[in-house]
Design a protein around this motif. Structure first.
Motif, PDB file in Angstrom:
ATOM      1  N   PHE A   1       2.911   0.390   4.617  1.00  0.00           N
ATOM      2  CA  PHE A   1       3.671   1.660   4.263  1.00  0.00           C
ATOM      3  C   PHE A   1       3.004   2.217   2.817  1.00  0.00           C
ATOM      4  N   LEU A   2       2.115   1.262   2.509  1.00  0.00           N
ATOM      5  CA  LEU A   2       1.092   1.959   1.278  1.00  0.00           C
ATOM      6  C   LEU A   2       0.177   3.052   1.825  1.00  0.00           C
TER       7      LEU A   2
ATOM      8  N   ARG B   1      10.183  -3.713  -3.012  1.00  0.00           N
ATOM      9  CA  ARG B   1      10.983  -2.655  -2.782  1.00  0.00           C
ATOM     10  C   ARG B   1      10.423  -1.595  -3.917  1.00  0.00           C
ATOM     11  N   PRO B   2      10.024  -2.092  -5.202  1.00  0.00           N
ATOM     12  CA  PRO B   2       9.460  -0.981  -5.972  1.00  0.00           C
ATOM     13  C   PRO B   2       8.272  -0.538  -5.449  1.00  0.00           C
ATOM     14  N   LEU B   3       7.576  -1.080  -4.425  1.00  0.00           N
ATOM     15  CA  LEU B   3       6.430  -0.354  -4.117  1.00  0.00           C
ATOM     16  C   LEU B   3       6.723   0.869  -2.876  1.00  0.00           C
ATOM     17  N   TYR B   4       7.689   0.394  -2.275  1.00  0.00           N
ATOM     18  CA  TYR B   4       8.215   1.519  -1.419  1.00  0.00           C
ATOM     19  C   TYR B   4       8.422   2.738  -2.088  1.00  0.00           C
TER      20      TYR B   4
ATOM     21  N   ASP C   1      -3.149  -7.722  -0.189  1.00  0.00           N
ATOM     22  CA  ASP C   1      -2.859  -6.204  -0.115  1.00  0.00           C
ATOM     23  C   ASP C   1      -1.850  -5.998  -1.207  1.00  0.00           C
ATOM     24  N   SER C   2      -2.019  -5.038  -1.897  1.00  0.00           N
ATOM     25  CA  SER C   2      -0.839  -4.437  -2.821  1.00  0.00           C
ATOM     26  C   SER C   2      -1.074  -3.235  -3.462  1.00  0.00           C
ATOM     27  N   LEU C   3      -0.161  -2.748  -4.377  1.00  0.00           N
ATOM     28  CA  LEU C   3      -0.168  -1.289  -4.877  1.00  0.00           C
ATOM     29  C   LEU C   3      -0.335  -1.082  -6.015  1.00  0.00           C
ATOM     30  N   LEU C   4      -1.273  -0.719  -6.785  1.00  0.00           N
ATOM     31  CA  LEU C   4      -1.489  -0.582  -8.150  1.00  0.00           C
ATOM     32  C   LEU C   4      -1.512  -1.844  -8.967  1.00  0.00           C
TER      33      LEU C   4
ATOM     34  N   SER D   1       5.514   4.575  -3.220  1.00  0.00           N
ATOM     35  CA  SER D   1       4.777   5.096  -2.007  1.00  0.00           C
ATOM     36  C   SER D   1       5.735   6.214  -1.485  1.00  0.00           C
ATOM     37  N   GLU D   2       6.878   6.311  -1.922  1.00  0.00           N
ATOM     38  CA  GLU D   2       7.763   7.527  -1.414  1.00  0.00           C
ATOM     39  C   GLU D   2       8.201   7.357  -0.008  1.00  0.00           C
ATOM     40  N   VAL D   3       8.322   6.114   0.418  1.00  0.00           N
ATOM     41  CA  VAL D   3       8.767   5.672   1.724  1.00  0.00           C
ATOM     42  C   VAL D   3      10.138   4.823   1.824  1.00  0.00           C
TER      43      VAL D   3
END
Length: 312
Positions: free
Chosen positions: A75-76, A111-114, A42-45, A117-119
């Motif tokens: 958290f994503l 941390r940049p993924l948070y 899993d990841s984000l973007l 995601s605005e979390v």
């Protein structure tokens, strides 16, 4: 010992000239070859096939293997939407889903993924535990949930998973706090310690925490995430895995193997390396194949298949 495979869902694994639609055939070959599970990272973007999309695509074209997330980053996603998606995959797969979760890593991998995601980064582990508790409440048909981060009243009916209570949820991580939380709250443990001795001691802590919570050791699946490269020699395997580490993490193998389990070398070397984790207590091993295009991934899959009888 069950052996599973991490699907090469990232562009760095399927190769710039590869076609990610071939992942379906890769997965079916793995099931037909006798592997116990297929996991998706899993990841984000990032340039990879989204985890739940991949598992949903595999649900109707496989029939036996466990379909797992390794590891899902809750958290994503909005927690109620994630619970609905996970229940749907469990339903479509006939109850074959396993959900390994994590809270992300310090530094550039977490941390940049948070922030995207605005979390909030603060109290991320407590947020993770509460999110899983919310999922389980929804899967059990609860109509309200009151926690520190989520306060929901009059929840509409949600999709019921295939299994009562929903799919098992595993935790990744090997800090003392993660070991204690795994034993108390989770259905499995999916770490990647570089040293089998650390796996053995960590698993003992998980079992101790489970006993303190009135649970049995067998209530927690002892899993392991490990990167593997089978080659003609140890030197050849390390060279190929070094290229893999640079392509995926931007770091050399010498740095990666300080933080993650890595086994390379001849078939005999790899068999012995994985057997050390088996002897330390691992019972479900998820293997990430160290190759940078789909043909090479399939070659590594077939080399590993030849070792399955020695690991069972």
């Amino acid at each position: 010992m069950d052996i599973g495979v991490l699907l090469p869902t990232g562009r760095a694994q399927w190769g710039t000239a590869g076609d990610p639609r071939e992942l379906i055939a890769f997965a079916r070959e793995a099931e037909e070859s006798g592997y116990s599970s297929l996991f998706a990272n899993d990841s984000l973007l990032s340039p990879r096939i989204e985890t739940l999309t991949m598992l949903a695509a595999l649900a109707p074209v496989t029939s036996r293997v466990t379909l797992g997330t390794g590891a899902l980053l809750p958290f994503l996603r909005r927690p109620v939407q994630a619970a609905q998606a996970l229940a749907s995959i469990d339903l479509l797969s006939g109850g074959r889903l396993a959900v390994a979760v994590g809270a992300g890593f310090p530094g550039r991998f977490g941390r940049p993924l948070y922030e995207l995601s605005e979390v909030p980064w603060a109290r991320r582990f407590a947020r993770l535990d509460e999110t899983v508790a919310l999922w389980r409440a929804l899967w059990n048909g609860e109509t309200s949930f009151h926690g520190e981060f989520h306060d929901l009243a009059a929840i509409p009916a949600a999709t019921a998973p295939f299994r009562p209570g929903g799919p098992p949820v595993w935790l990744g991580g090997a800090t003392p706090a993660a070991l204690a939380r795994t034993g108390r709250l989770y259905d499995g443990w999916l770490p990647y310690p570089p040293d089998p001795a650390d796996y053995r001691s960590g698993l003992a802590e998980v079992h101790r925490a489970a006993a303190d919570a009135g649970r049995r050791a067998s209530d927690v699946t002892a899993a392991l995430f490990v990167s593997v490269r089978i080659d003609e020699s140890v030197a050849g395997g390390r060279e190929a895995m070094d290229a893999y580490a640079h392509a995926n993490y931007g770091m050399p193998l010498a740095e990666l193997e300080k933080i993650q389990a890595v086994v390379t070398g001849t078939p005999e070397d790899v068999l012995a390396g994985l057997a050390r984790y088996r002897d330390a207590g691992a019972r479900h091993v998820v293997v990430r194949l160290g190759a940078l295009d789909l043909p090479s991934q399939r070659e590594q899959l077939r080399r590993l298949t030849a070792l399955l009888p020695g690991l069972a």
